[in-house]
Scaffold this motif. Structure first.
Motif, mmCIF file in Angstrom:
data_model
loop_
_atom_site.group_PDB
_atom_site.id
_atom_site.type_symbol
_atom_site.label_atom_id
_atom_site.label_comp_id
_atom_site.label_asym_id
_atom_site.label_seq_id
_atom_site.Cartn_x
_atom_site.Cartn_y
_atom_site.Cartn_z
ATOM 1 N N VAL A 44 -12.680 -6.485 -3.813
ATOM 2 C CA VAL A 44 -11.751 -5.535 -3.188
ATOM 3 C C VAL A 44 -10.316 -6.043 -3.287
ATOM 4 N N ILE A 45 -10.114 -7.322 -3.005
ATOM 5 C CA ILE A 45 -8.772 -7.893 -3.059
ATOM 6 C C ILE A 45 -8.276 -7.972 -4.498
ATOM 7 N N LYS A 46 -9.145 -8.367 -5.413
ATOM 8 C CA LYS A 46 -8.756 -8.481 -6.817
ATOM 9 C C LYS A 46 -8.348 -7.131 -7.384
ATOM 10 N N ARG A 47 -9.074 -6.082 -7.024
ATOM 11 C CA ARG A 47 -8.777 -4.744 -7.548
ATOM 12 C C ARG A 47 -7.670 -4.045 -6.758
ATOM 13 N N GLY A 48 -7.292 -4.593 -5.600
ATOM 14 C CA GLY A 48 -6.228 -3.985 -4.810
ATOM 15 C C GLY A 48 -6.653 -2.720 -4.078
ATOM 16 N N TRP A 49 -7.941 -2.603 -3.771
ATOM 17 C CA TRP A 49 -8.414 -1.401 -3.074
ATOM 18 C C TRP A 49 -7.956 -1.384 -1.625
#
Length: 316
Positions: free
Chosen positions: A251-256
């Motif tokens: 979630v953090i890596k994809r910026g969701w």
């Protein structure tokens, strides 16, 4: 534009929208309080006694008095009143949008995780240096905590919003009696003496809200009257991570979502908790169903909730 940059921009937009709502609510509370204040009673003017007025002077005085009455009437028309709730809501939205846009980008997108990571920002708005807290650890254990932003003064608001006064939004505040007039026409009105005086408490409340750490999941248990899906009360509840822990790194890596949103929870009974995880996998829950409202917007979950709400345990 690569996917990571696009995701970051989308996240910033989401933060800005969320923060604007927080700011608007804070400003609304301030404006409603000020608009509810009674208008001060104007001081009575002392009548000047005239001794043996000459006829020509008397006619001249009447003309002067007539012009003064006309000017007074125009000033009274300039100060408007908000009478209906719709008018107040529209006025609040206008002031909130105009003043929020004047804020620096760093304050429009401010969040608790940014506050924690930026010592310079804390020093600027918290009114103290975090390094100084280490000197008195034994005296006050609370000093180890990162405190939220401190209340702002009107001069600080003026520095942060150099385009606030003079501006159309400041003129609107004056027209509705929220600020005082300047120069020879100065008079006592509701609210502060300047637009910055009006905005200061709202901006202070906003900064404190976005820099305060979110509550721990278990600390929100007392706020739930019952299961947030089926609504049943007097039944055992457990907290459901609306953004499942198994996909937090993704979630953090994809910026969701923002890091401070990862601990958002809903309190559910056992049956509804299991049903949520049957309804969607971890990734879909994180991307599309990260609030109870989003879950309950699906017809399948609505039918299940209606069925589950009728379940009652048999007494032994």
């Amino acid at each position: 534009m690569d996917s990571d940059q696009q995701a970051t921009e989308v996240t910033d937009v989401d933060i800005t929208e969320t923060n604007y709502t927080i700011y608007r609510d804070a400003l609304a509370a301030v404006l409603i309080d000020k608009l509810a204040e009674p208008d001060p009673k104007p001081k009575k003017k002392k009548r000047q006694r005239r001794v043996k007025p000459v006829l020509d002077d008397l006619h001249l005085d009447k003309k002067v008095d007539a012009k003064a009455d006309q000017a007074t009437g125009e000033n009274e028309k300039d100060e408007q009143d908000l009478t209906s709730p719709d008018d107040v809501a529209e006025f609040v939205d206008y002031l909130a949008q105009e003043t929020f846009d004047l804020l620096p980008d760093e304050l429009q997108t401010l969040a608790h995780h940014v506050w924690v990571a930026d010592a310079k920002l804390r020093h600027r708005f918290a009114g103290h240096d975090d390094k100084d807290k280490d000197k008195d650890k034994d005296k006050d254990k609370d000093k180890d905590k990162i405190m939220p932003a401190a209340p702002l003064t009107a001069p600080q608001v003026t520095e942060l919003m150099p385009g606030l006064d003079p501006s159309p939004v400041a003129d609107s505040m004056q027209a509705y009696g929220l600020t005082g007039l300047t120069g020879a026409a100065t008079k006592t009105t509701r609210g502060g003496r300047s637009a910055a005086d009006v905005v200061a408490p709202a901006l202070s409340a906003y900064l404190q809200a976005v820099t305060t750490p979110p509550p721990a999941p278990r600390s929100t248990r007392d706020e739930a009257d019952g299961c947030e899906i089926c609504g049943r009360e007097h039944i055992g509840l457990s907290y459901h991570h609306l953004i499942p822990r198994f996909v937090h790194a993704k979630v953090i890596k994809r910026g969701w979502h923002r890091p401070d949103e990862l601990q958002n929870v809903a309190w559910l009974c056992g049956a509804c908790h299991r049903r949520v995880h049957q309804f969607a996998n971890h990734e879909d829950l994180a991307r599309y169903y990260y609030t109870v409202e989003r879950l309950m917007a699906e017809p399948e979950m609505q039918r299940y909730a209606a069925w589950a709400s009728r379940l009652r345990w048999k007494k032994k």
